[in-house]
Write a protein that holds these residues in place. Structure first.
Motif, PDB file in Angstrom:
ATOM      1  N   ALA A 185      26.775  26.410  50.575  1.00 23.20           N
ATOM      2  CA  ALA A 185      27.961  25.544  50.545  1.00 23.20           C
ATOM      3  C   ALA A 185      29.024  26.110  49.635  1.00 23.20           C
ATOM      4  CB  ALA A 185      27.560  24.140  50.084  1.00 23.20           C
ATOM      5  N   GLU A 221      40.864  21.878  48.327  1.00 20.66           N
ATOM      6  CA  GLU A 221      39.840  22.291  49.279  1.00 20.66           C
ATOM      7  C   GLU A 221      39.145  21.042  49.799  1.00 20.66           C
ATOM      8  OE1 GLU A 221      37.110  24.923  47.436  1.00 20.66           O
ATOM      9  OE2 GLU A 221      38.580  26.537  47.111  1.00 20.66           O
ATOM     10  N   PRO A 260      36.988  26.622  52.635  1.00 22.12           N
ATOM     11  CA  PRO A 260      37.299  25.245  52.286  1.00 22.12           C
ATOM     12  C   PRO A 260      37.245  24.283  53.460  1.00 22.12           C
ATOM     13  CG  PRO A 260      39.262  26.613  52.248  1.00 22.12           C
ATOM     14  CD  PRO A 260      38.097  27.533  52.376  1.00 22.12           C
ATOM     15  N   ASP A 261      37.452  24.769  54.665  1.00 23.08           N
ATOM     16  CA  ASP A 261      37.506  23.851  55.796  1.00 23.08           C
ATOM     17  C   ASP A 261      36.354  24.032  56.772  1.00 23.08           C
ATOM     18  OD1 ASP A 261      39.836  22.687  54.896  1.00 23.08           O
ATOM     19  OD2 ASP A 261      41.064  24.250  55.796  1.00 23.08           O
ATOM     20  N   HIS A 263      35.498  19.816  52.054  1.00 23.90           N
ATOM     21  CA  HIS A 263      34.188  20.253  52.532  1.00 23.90           C
ATOM     22  C   HIS A 263      33.512  19.084  53.237  1.00 23.90           C
ATOM     23  CE1 HIS A 263      34.255  23.860  49.872  1.00 23.90           C
ATOM     24  NE2 HIS A 263      34.866  23.041  49.037  1.00 23.90           N
ATOM     25  N   SER A 264      32.714  19.373  54.244  1.00 23.58           N
ATOM     26  CA  SER A 264      31.792  18.379  54.785  1.00 23.58           C
ATOM     27  C   SER A 264      30.412  18.670  54.206  1.00 23.58           C
ATOM     28  CB  SER A 264      31.757  18.443  56.311  1.00 23.58           C
ATOM     29  OG  SER A 264      31.328  19.715  56.753  1.00 23.58           O
ATOM     30  N   TYR A 265      29.643  17.626  53.995  1.00 30.75           N
ATOM     31  CA  TYR A 265      28.343  17.826  53.366  1.00 30.75           C
ATOM     32  C   TYR A 265      27.400  16.705  53.764  1.00 30.75           C
ATOM     33  CZ  TYR A 265      29.580  14.159  49.965  1.00 30.75           C
ATOM     34  OH  TYR A 265      29.929  12.965  49.382  1.00 30.75           O
ATOM     35  N   LYS A 278      32.838  23.436  58.419  1.00 33.31           N
ATOM     36  CA  LYS A 278      31.973  22.274  58.477  1.00 33.31           C
ATOM     37  C   LYS A 278      30.513  22.698  58.364  1.00 33.31           C
ATOM     38  CE  LYS A 278      34.977  19.319  61.265  1.00 33.31           C
ATOM     39  NZ  LYS A 278      35.073  18.490  62.471  1.00 33.31           N
ATOM     40  N   SER A 279      29.726  21.901  57.655  1.00 32.53           N
ATOM     41  CA  SER A 279      28.283  22.057  57.629  1.00 32.53           C
ATOM     42  C   SER A 279      27.695  20.782  58.224  1.00 32.53           C
ATOM     43  CB  SER A 279      27.789  22.270  56.203  1.00 32.53           C
ATOM     44  OG  SER A 279      28.003  21.097  55.441  1.00 32.53           O
ATOM     45  N   PHE A 286      30.149  22.092  44.867  1.00 28.26           N
ATOM     46  CA  PHE A 286      31.190  22.875  45.530  1.00 28.26           C
ATOM     47  C   PHE A 286      31.966  23.785  44.580  1.00 28.26           C
ATOM     48  CE2 PHE A 286      30.638  18.768  47.660  1.00 28.26           C
ATOM     49  CZ  PHE A 286      30.213  19.196  48.901  1.00 28.26           C
ATOM     50  N   ARG A 346      31.070  28.808  51.443  1.00 29.11           N
ATOM     51  CA  ARG A 346      31.821  28.471  52.649  1.00 29.11           C
ATOM     52  C   ARG A 346      33.304  28.438  52.375  1.00 29.11           C
ATOM     53  NH1 ARG A 346      28.176  24.234  53.026  1.00 29.11           N
ATOM     54  NH2 ARG A 346      29.847  22.779  52.582  1.00 29.11           N
TER      55      ARG A 346
END
Length: 758
Positions: free
Chosen positions: A707, A672, A712-713, A674-676, A715-716, A683, A710
């Motif tokens: 988060a 997975e 896996p892909d 993530h953007s953070y 964006k936040s 996560f 969400r």
């Protein structure tokens, strides 16, 4: 699978053998000469790896990337995998509520436990019961018929591994033993049946037979690979049977209180969940609070400290209720999932570990993370994971094997093997001057951890005036080896061997194992450099794994369960004098491949093993084998003779063992991304998070909760990228080495502000 060719001064490499890249920088696709001058190109972490032989890569099939490992301890989740393939998770922290059935005072039959129907967290109990004590009346046949059968689920598992006829004969043997306890072992029938050639499954079956039949039946394998089952000798049975079944287990036991057999056995198996702690820290805390000996506790293997880990442990004659009560005061740990068994766990009673690892601040090497396409990055990671499964990675011992202090554990082991016990003690009691300076100046701004400062100050205090009590008051409890040395050397200043022998056995064996591991790492790098991924004449394979391919007659007995140390490595002893699991407990055997076998195509690089040095192993009959003699004769190799590994002190006589050159992850894996924005964003959920259904207070906030839910892909807000990797590895395989191959050495381990000085 292909391996990178090295640039060897313009010389064309052999056409049939592609060589492996030895890349100190972790970025160049050409080999860099590993000379001292090039060591300046390495990061501190890469330099430490290079020093312990971690120098080569299998050719990557994905773009190299960078990331931060263990920025939070919850970024590294480790769950033990049991021999039956079950992944250990903490499900409940409540003890099973057992009720005792009414007892007829005239009956010698033990009481049977009843699970409280109101308890929703009950533990499963073995259905097997002890042998009934009968009077002089009745014949043997009648007694056999009265004996209970084994639990149905145990019988089903046995049928899966053997067959109906074999299990039926096995049960008859069991009934004969239980119904005729006065008979000698040879007077009972012997059961013979075909057996699997898979060594890992064999070990599980041997263990299952011991557990199900309470060690009354011995299992072994003859030279033809046939499983032989027979009654254990009377002395062995007497330890588990005889009058001990019906008499109280201790003189203070109250009338009507459940005995150990009534509960299911004298060993309480339970799950230990811990956060940012060593396994021994939790065990030591439990022993202090329960006022018992650490020897009462057993576990299959140690787990990482800076991580969240879950594993099974066992305790001898400790009630589940007492352990459950410890959860009220345990910090960063939980115990639960209690079950009583008739045997405890042994080191090595696991098939591997499942990892869920979060890598933070990910980016492609040499690039920033601005504009990083999450989908493309995920696909690149998946390609790399597929390569880890298909092409594998070099099965190096990770840096954890060599310790975290300035003096590596393999250096201590080298002194021991050289029989320089004073140097070994001095190495264990060494410390960095910076740590002592920070402790004496009471510098709270330094990046050296408080435990490390106290350790340095305690050792300095003891060395200065040998005031033992003052030193022990300062020394943190977790430094047990240092404490034991100081205690002994205070009484007998020149008895360095005696001092080493006061250290916990598994720990002192790990010192010499570490030097074996160091030599193995160097040999693995050399083997892949010289021979690449091609199978060569003289390479070694394990006899037990390839009997169906071996037409020769130089077979060996099956090994059953091997004794191992706390890192999952085989205990180095010339004989199993502690407690052999069964008669055919022998050392693993290997043999060299012939030219004909190499050309047959039956063997791959994943079959090839390299030895850890010892007196009871075979060295490869090729260039790889010559390396052992050359390297071990150097000061770095200990100036040792690989063919003379016996020592005056028996425990330090190295028998040796074998390890696969390449390893690979399990077939089931997941990725997975993530953007953070916030560094404390989490996560994944731990076992405690899942058990409670929500995050704990110090990690709970709305943004973090969002988060976790969400995709896996998705964006936040934030320009940082995290990757979450889930995969499984076998016992004694290092996740850090798999990540090293995946990233091409781009992953750096996070160094907290308080963890310097080591």
């Amino acid at each position: 699978m292909t391996l990178q060719p090295e640039n060897d001064g313009g010389l064309e490499p052999p056409t049939k053998r592609r060589r492996l890249s030895i890349d100190p920088t972790g970025t160049s696709r050409d080999r860099v000469d590993p000379s001292v001058s090039n060591m300046t190109m390495l990061t501190p972490e890469q330099k430490k790896e290079f020093e312990v032989g971690i120098q080569a890569y299998v050719e990557p099939h994905a773009k190299p990337f960078e990331g931060i490992l263990k920025q939070r301890y919850s970024d590294f989740l480790v769950n033990e995998i049991l021999p039956n393939g079950q992944v250990v998770h903490l499900r409940s922290t409540r003890a099973p509520r057992l009720k005792q059935s009414r007892v007829n005072n005239d009956s010698a039959t033990p009481t049977q436990p009843q699970v409280d129907e109101n308890d929703t967290n009950q533990a499963s109990e073995p259905a097997d019961v002890p042998p009934q004590q009968t009077g002089n009346g009745g014949n043997a046949e009648q007694k056999v018929q009265e004996l209970p059968d084994v639990a149905e689920d145990d019988r089903t598992k046995l049928v899966e591994n053997l067959n109906e006829n074999a299990v039926a004969d096995l049960l008859k043997l069991y009934q004969s033993i239980r119904g005729n306890p006065s008979k000698k072992a040879h007077e009972h029938p012997v059961v013979r049946t075909e057996f699997t050639t898979d060594r890992s499954i064999r070990s599980q079956i041997h263990q299952r037979i011991r557990e199900v039949f309470n060690s009354t039946i011995e299992s072994s394998t003859d030279h033809d690979g046939v499983l032989v089952l027979k009654a254990a000798n009377s002395n062995s049975r007497g330890k588990q049977q005889g009058n001990s079944w019906n008499r109280p287990q201790n003189k203070n036991q109250r009338p009507g209180k459940l005995g150990w057999l009534d509960r299911g056995g004298e060993y309480l198996h339970f799950t230990v969940y811990k956060e940012n702690k060593d396994t021994m820290e939790v065990i030591s805390w439990l022993t202090r609070n329960l006022k018992c000996n650490a020897k009462n506790f057993q576990f299959a293997g140690t787990k990482d400290r800076r991580a969240v880990t879950t594993q099974r442990c066992s305790a001898y004659r400790i009630e589940a209720e007492r352990l459950e009560a410890q959860n009220r005061t345990l910090r960063g740990s939980k115990v639960g999932d209690f079950e009583y068994h008739q045997q405890g766990l042994e080191l090595g009673d696991l098939s591997g570990n499942e990892f869920v690892i979060t890598l933070r601040d990910c980016k492609h090497s040499g690039e920033g993370n601005a504009g990083l396409d999450l989908h493309a990055f995920k696909q690149s990671l998946l390609q790399g994971m597929r390569s880890l499964r298909g092409n594998g990675y070099i099965n190096y011992y990770g840096q954890q094997r060599f310790g975290t202090f300035s003096t590596r554990t393999d250096v201590i082991g080298r002194h021991i093997l050289q029989e320089n016990y004073q140097a070994a003690c001095d190495a264990i009691l060494s410390f960095q001057q910076d740590a002592l300076d920070a402790a004496q100046q009471q510098d709270s701004t330094t990046q050296i951890g408080q435990d490390d400062k106290n350790r340095a100050l305690a050792i300095h205090t003891w060395r200065k005036d040998h005031t033992l009590n003052a030193a022990l008051d300062i020394l943190p409890r977790k430094f047990s080896a240092e404490a034991q040395l100081m205690r002994h050397l205070t009484k007998q200043p020149s008895d360095y061997l005696g001092a080493l022998m006061t250290i916990q056995r598994n720990l002192r064996l790990m010192y010499v194992h570490a030097h074996q591991s160091y030599i193995w790492n160097m040999a693995a790098t050399n083997r892949m450099k010289v021979l690449g991924s091609e199978v060569a004449k003289g390479d070694l394979v394990l006899v037990s794994e390839h009997k169906e391919k071996d037409n020769s007659s130089n077979g060996a007995d099956d090994n059953g369960a091997m004794a191992v140390d706390a890192d999952g490595e085989q205990i180095i002893e010339p004989a199993g004098h502690d407690r052999a699991a069964q008669e055919d407990d022998v050392f693993e055997r290997a043999r060299a491949l012939t030219e004909e076998e190499v050309n047959s195509g039956k063997y791959s690089i994943f079959d090839i093993v390299l030895p850890q040095p010892g007196y009871d192993i075979l060295y490869p009959d090729n260039e790889s084998g010559e390396f052992y003699k050359t390297f071990m004769s150097t000061p770095e190799g200990g100036e040792l003779d690989p063919y003379s590994m016996r020592r005056k002190h028996r425990e330090f006589s190295l028998s040796g063992s074998y390890r696969k050159v390449l390893a690979r992850i399990g077939e089931d894996f997941d990725v997975e991304v993530h953007s953070y924005a916030k560094d404390d964003e989490q996560f994944v959920k731990t076992d405690v998070d899942l058990m409670h259904g929500a995050r704990r207070g110090d990690e709970a906030n709305e943004a973090e909760g969002n988060a976790a839910e969400r995709g896996p892909d998705e964006k936040s807000e934030g320009d940082k990228v995290a990757a979450v990797l889930k995969f499984q590895l076998g016992a004694s395989q290092y996740a850090t080495m798999a990540l090293r191959q995946l990233s091409r050495g781009g992953i750096a381990q996070y160094k907290p502000d308080f963890s310097g000085g080591r």
